[in-house]
Every structure is written in structure tokens, then in C-alpha cells.
Motif scaffolding. Structure first.
Motif, short mmCIF file in Angstrom:
data_model
loop_
_atom_site.label_atom_id
_atom_site.label_comp_id
_atom_site.label_asym_id
_atom_site.label_seq_id
_atom_site.Cartn_x
_atom_site.Cartn_y
_atom_site.Cartn_z
N ARG A 1 -79.73 -43.64 107.77
CA ARG A 1 -79.56 -43.83 109.21
C ARG A 1 -80.89 -44.01 109.93
N LYS A 2 -81.97 -43.54 109.33
CA LYS A 2 -83.29 -43.69 109.94
C LYS A 2 -83.69 -45.16 110.03
N PHE A 3 -83.26 -45.97 109.05
CA PHE A 3 -83.68 -47.37 109.00
C PHE A 3 -82.54 -48.32 109.36
N LEU A 4 -81.43 -47.81 109.90
CA LEU A 4 -80.32 -48.68 110.25
C LEU A 4 -80.69 -49.62 111.40
N GLN A 5 -81.37 -49.10 112.41
CA GLN A 5 -81.81 -49.96 113.52
C GLN A 5 -82.82 -50.99 113.04
N LEU A 6 -83.65 -50.62 112.07
CA LEU A 6 -84.61 -51.58 111.51
C LEU A 6 -83.88 -52.74 110.85
N VAL A 7 -82.79 -52.46 110.17
CA VAL A 7 -81.98 -53.53 109.57
C VAL A 7 -81.43 -54.45 110.66
N GLY A 8 -81.01 -53.85 111.78
CA GLY A 8 -80.46 -54.65 112.87
C GLY A 8 -81.46 -55.58 113.51
N ILE A 9 -82.65 -55.09 113.85
CA ILE A 9 -83.64 -55.95 114.49
C ILE A 9 -84.19 -56.98 113.51
#
Length: 356
Positions: free
Chosen positions: A179-187
Motif C-alpha cells: 500500500r505504500k507504493f500503490l499511489q506510485l503505481v497510479g502516477i
């Protein structure tokens, strides 16, 4: 008696007391090429190319020869400008199909079958979240809702949003992510989609800034490399937007039906359960549901059934799911699509269709 000078007096040379007119030294200024500056450079280059082409054509006419480029220019539509205000819209207009022509219909049908065959590659398993250990479908919905806000803020094209979410889902179905890198996958998915679809994509620094500096530049580049390698650089996959644009042409839709259909289609992006339907079915069901909400008769005619390859019975299950999603739109915390289509730019269809 005065002494006579035997040597001639030499003329005074340059003793550096004259005013020198030296040209000022030109200092090269290295400035970043912004979107506006780059567009200005492209306009100047095209204008220079047009002037050169006109000169060559004029000289060719004087010699009595017909320039080949003049033949091409004569076939163009009168009044077409070199710099189009909306080149993507112009490209879509040029590809519009005349369904009264059998040859055009045949070409469009062949393209449709190719896209229908390749949509299998763009689909993801409907239960792929079961393979993730640290994230779930609710976190995905929050991410997609945030990406829709980012898409609206950057004023990007429709196909960019659908491709970005498709890239995110396909990557999450193949790679475990915390979950820490989920936003990174999105951007990162949005960054890749912008590079693929947009003419002037936002800079990498823009995505870092909009994520409140949660990730460094190296993190985004590393994730971009991982995502492209995982997906094997396969970006040309038909998304629901591709089928929606084609089906709306068949439906001979007006602006209201088009806005309602896209509104329903974007609501499906947030809902994880709609992944069990193929992209073409979701698009056809969105148009079918939109026609039902607008009380258009018939809800599904023979022309739509022929070109969309779906009967009205085949649309019932997906149509009911879209109707449930539409009924709950604007409720809860994930309201990005509802707020987006409640503004005047999108004809306020979200508020107008709320009681339908």
C-alpha cells in the motif's frame, strides 16, 4: 641658432584612446522548453515550411510544370489550418465512418474485429485482487478516484484516463504491490499514458508535485521501468473509450447521450466489479443504459445490434450493474466522477440524471 631636425616625425599610432565600436557579446540563454514556447517554435517552423513550399510551387508554375505537392494540396479541404486547435478531435473527425457506404462499413468492421480480438489482452482477471496481500479493491477505488481528479486538473484527453487505469490494473494483476507504493503505481501509469496519448504531456516534476512529494524522481523512473517491462511495452490495447467512440457513431448520438454515456462509463472505472465484463460490453451497456435513462425508443435498435455485436439480452447483466452504480453516484467519499460531470463543461449531466 635653432637646431634643424633631420628625421621625419612619425605619425601617432593607436594609443588606445579611441572609442571602440565592438559588437556586444551574445550570451546564450538556456531556458527550459515549456509547452507554450515549444508550440511557438513548431508554429514558426511550419510557417517557414509553408512559405518555402509556396515559393517552390510558384516557380514550378512559371516553368509550366505541375508540382506534385500542389495536387495534394488541391485535394485538401478548403480552410484547413496548419495548426489545429484540437488535432485529436480533427483526427477523430477524419476517421469517422460513413455507414451508408459499404466499403467504409467493411473497413470499419475489419478494424472492429481486430480490436475485439485484441481486447482479450487488455482484460484483467476479475478477481486479481485476491493475489494481492497488502491492498484490496477499496484501495484501488480510492486510487482510481484520485487519478480522475488528477486527470481533470491536468485537463488531459479521455483516452489518457482509460489507458492509465488499464495499465494500473494490468500491472497489479501481475505484480504484488504494498500500500505504500500503490499511489506510485497510479502516477506512473498516468505518466506513461500521457507520454503515449498526449501531444504535450505533463512533466515528471508535475506528477511528483501533485503527489505532495511522497516519491522522489528516481522512484518514479524505477517504477516506470518496472511497469513497462512487466507489460512488455504493450500499450496499444483497446480500452472502453475506443469502443465507446465507435458505438456512439453507430448510435448517431447527440451531445446529451454522449455525455451521459461517458458519465456512466467513467463511473464504471471506479467500481472493481465491472472488471468481469469485456471493455466492448461495458461500452455498449453504458450506451444502452443511457438510452434507457433518457427514455429513447427503441432502447437498442438493429443497427446497434449489428455493429456492436451484442443483443439486448446480452446487455442486461452489465446494464443492471451500471444502473446500480449510477444510483449510488454522489454518495459516500468517492465522488470525483460525479463532481466532474456536475460542472457546466460536461453539461451538468450528473445533477440532471440524478433523479432518473
Amino acid at each position: 641658432m635653432a637646431t634643424k631636425l633631420t628625421s621625419n616625425r612619425r605619425a601617432l599610432g593607436d594609443i588606445s584612446n579611441r572609442r571602440q565600436n565592438h559588437a556586444p557579446k551574445v550570451v546564450k540563454v538556456h531556458r527550459p522548453i515549456t509547452r507554450k514556447f515549444g508550440a511557438g517554435i513548431a508554429h514558426d517552423q511550419l510557417q517557414h515550411g509553408q512559405d518555402t513550399e509556396n515559393l517552390v510551387t510558384q516557380r514550378s508554375k512559371e516553368r509550366g510544370h505541375v508540382c506534385e505537392r500542389e495536387k495534394v494540396k488541391a485535394a485538401r479541404v478548403d480552410g484547413e489550418s496548419l495548426i489545429d486547435d484540437n488535432p485529436v478531435k480533427k483526427f477523430a473527425e477524419n476517421r469517422e465512418c460513413d455507414y451508408s457506404s459499404e466499403s467504409s462499413m467493411s473497413i470499419e468492421t475489419d478494424d472492429f474485429h481486430e480490436e475485439s480480438d485484441s481486447q482479450i489482452m487488455s482484460c484483467v482477471p476479475a478477481d486479481y485482487m485476491s493475489t494481492q496481500t497488502d491492498i484490496n479493491h477499496r484501495m484501488r477505488a480510492v486510487l482510481v478516484d484520485w487519478l480522475i481528479e488528477v486527470h481533470l486538473k491536468f485537463d488531459l484527453m479521455h483516452e489518457t484516463l482509460f489507458l492509465a487505469i488499464n495499465l494500473v490494473d494490468r500491472y497489479l494483476s501481475r505484480q504484488g504491490v504494498t500500500r505504500k507504493f500503490l499511489q506510485l503505481v497510479g502516477i506512473t501509469g498516468m505518466l506513461i499514458a500521457c507520454k503515449y496519448e498526449e501531444i504535450f504531456p505533463p512533466q515528471l516534476s508535475d506528477f511528483i508535485a501533485i503527489s505532495a512529494g511522497a516519491y522522489a524522481r528516481e522512484d518514479v523512473l524505477k517504477m516506470e521501468k518496472s511497469m513497462l517491462n512487466t507489460l512488455q511495452f504493450n500499450m496499444s490495447t483497446p480500452t472502453p473509450f475506443v469502443f465507446m467512440r465507435r458505438f456512439l457513431k453507430v448510435a448517431e448520438s447527440d451531445n446529451k447521450l454522449e455525455m451521459v454515456s461517458f458519465y456512466l462509463l467513467e463511473l464504471c472505472l471506479v467500481d472493481y466489479q465491472t472488471l468481469r465484463f469485456p471493455p466492448s460490453l461495458v461500452s455498449a451497456a453504458a450506451i444502452y443504459t443511457g438510452r434507457c435513462l433518457l427514455r429513447m425508443t427503441p432502447s437498442w435498435n438493429s443497427n446497434l445490434r449489428h455493429h456492436c455485436t451484442y443483443t439486448e439480452d446480452q446487455l442486461q447483466e452489465c446494464g443492471r450493474a451500471i444502473e446500480d452504480i449510477h444510483r449510488n453516484a454522489g454518495l459516500g467519499k468517492l465522488t470525483a466522477v460525479y463532481r466532474k460531470y456536475a460542472i457546466a463543461k460536461y453539461s451538468c449531466v450528473a445533477t440532471l440524471m440524478k433523479n432518473c
